[in-house]
Write a protein that holds these residues in place. Structure first.
Motif, PDB file in Angstrom:
ATOM      1  N   LEU A   1      20.408  37.601  71.852  1.00  0.00           N
ATOM      2  CA  LEU A   1      21.204  36.379  71.948  1.00  0.00           C
ATOM      3  C   LEU A   1      20.755  35.521  73.129  1.00  0.00           C
ATOM      4  N   ALA A   2      20.393  36.157  74.219  1.00  0.00           N
ATOM      5  CA  ALA A   2      19.963  35.423  75.414  1.00  0.00           C
ATOM      6  C   ALA A   2      18.694  34.606  75.182  1.00  0.00           C
ATOM      7  N   THR A   3      17.982  34.873  74.089  1.00  0.00           N
ATOM      8  CA  THR A   3      16.750  34.127  73.805  1.00  0.00           C
ATOM      9  C   THR A   3      17.003  32.854  72.996  1.00  0.00           C
ATOM     10  N   ILE A   4      18.230  32.662  72.550  1.00  0.00           N
ATOM     11  CA  ILE A   4      18.541  31.458  71.770  1.00  0.00           C
ATOM     12  C   ILE A   4      18.736  30.287  72.733  1.00  0.00           C
TER      13      ILE A   4
ATOM     14  N   PRO B   1      30.426  28.120  79.775  1.00  0.00           N
ATOM     15  CA  PRO B   1      29.045  28.416  79.382  1.00  0.00           C
ATOM     16  C   PRO B   1      28.126  27.224  79.638  1.00  0.00           C
ATOM     17  N   LYS B   2      26.910  27.536  79.993  1.00  0.00           N
ATOM     18  CA  LYS B   2      25.934  26.489  80.296  1.00  0.00           C
ATOM     19  C   LYS B   2      24.812  26.424  79.266  1.00  0.00           C
ATOM     20  N   SER B   3      24.914  27.222  78.215  1.00  0.00           N
ATOM     21  CA  SER B   3      23.888  27.212  77.181  1.00  0.00           C
ATOM     22  C   SER B   3      24.523  27.634  75.854  1.00  0.00           C
ATOM     23  N   LEU B   4      23.772  27.440  74.780  1.00  0.00           N
ATOM     24  CA  LEU B   4      24.246  27.880  73.470  1.00  0.00           C
ATOM     25  C   LEU B   4      24.447  29.386  73.443  1.00  0.00           C
TER      26      LEU B   4
ATOM     27  N   ARG C   1      19.016  30.511  63.776  1.00  0.00           N
ATOM     28  CA  ARG C   1      19.247  31.522  64.826  1.00  0.00           C
ATOM     29  C   ARG C   1      20.713  31.486  65.276  1.00  0.00           C
ATOM     30  N   LEU C   2      21.194  30.292  65.540  1.00  0.00           N
ATOM     31  CA  LEU C   2      22.575  30.143  65.987  1.00  0.00           C
ATOM     32  C   LEU C   2      23.549  30.607  64.907  1.00  0.00           C
ATOM     33  N   GLY C   3      23.301  30.209  63.671  1.00  0.00           N
ATOM     34  CA  GLY C   3      24.169  30.619  62.569  1.00  0.00           C
ATOM     35  C   GLY C   3      24.198  32.122  62.391  1.00  0.00           C
TER      36      GLY C   3
END
Length: 190
Positions: A128-131, A27-30, A150-152
């Motif tokens: 999710l893609a907006t995080i 993965p390249k992002s959160l 948001r992540l939590g």
């Protein structure tokens, strides 16, 4: 001569794996990091929802301590509603009420419930893609896993799916069905 050939061969063995090994993408992002786990959870849960025959969607286990538990179909509906709820909260929207009882959806048949579930997962994937690294720790309020970030909240959504996946695996097995994800393994590890 034999020792020189052996040294060359041994050197090739040590060097060859990195040369021939394909580098797997990470993965390249959160959102991609959480998205991988979310994808696995979605695949497993959908496979369980699809594996149970429609005639068993009203099934509630009776042996053991299952007093007051949801039927198989109610579990599916609950997870779909909760997916909308978690990701509504990430977007700052008002989540559906009463997901513990299935929420406002009128879905009842297996086909309707599986569609509702798929729609909830599609929506969750989109949100999710907006995080991003910039907004992942923004505070989120709401009745479903809030207050949180948001992540939590996204991680809570993954956990929630897997919690109910485990419950529904029991329902399948009590009906003589091996969960589809498990079917890929040899019999001795099922």
């Amino acid at each position: 001569m034999k020792s020189a050939a052996l040294i060359v061969f041994a050197s090739l063995i040590l060097v060859a794996p990195p040369i021939f090994a394909q580098k797997e993408e990470i993965p390249k992002s959160l959102s991609e990091s959480v998205g991988g786990a979310l994808g696995w959870a979605e695949k497993g849960f959908l496979s369980v929802a699809e594996a149970m025959p429609e005639t068993k969607y009203s099934y509630i286990p009776t042996g053991g301590n299952f007093e007051g538990v949801r039927s198989f179909g109610e579990q599916v509906k609950h997870v779909a509603c909760a997916q909308f709820a978690f990701f509504n909260e990430i977007e700052g929207k008002t989540p559906p009420e009463h997901c513990e009882r299935g929420g406002p959806s009128t879905a009842k048949t297996k086909a309707e419930l599986v569609k509702y579930l798929r729609d909830s997962f599609d929506y969750g994937d989109k949100v999710l893609a907006t995080i991003t690294a910039q907004n992942a720790l923004d505070r989120i309020e709401g009745p479903y896993a809030g207050p949180n970030t948001r992540l939590g909240m996204a991680v809570a959504a993954v956990w929630h799916i897997t919690d109910h996946y485990g419950q529904l695996v029991v329902y399948l097995r009590l009906n003589g069905i091996v969960p589809p994800v498990t079917q890929q393994y040899p019999l001795k590890v099922r």
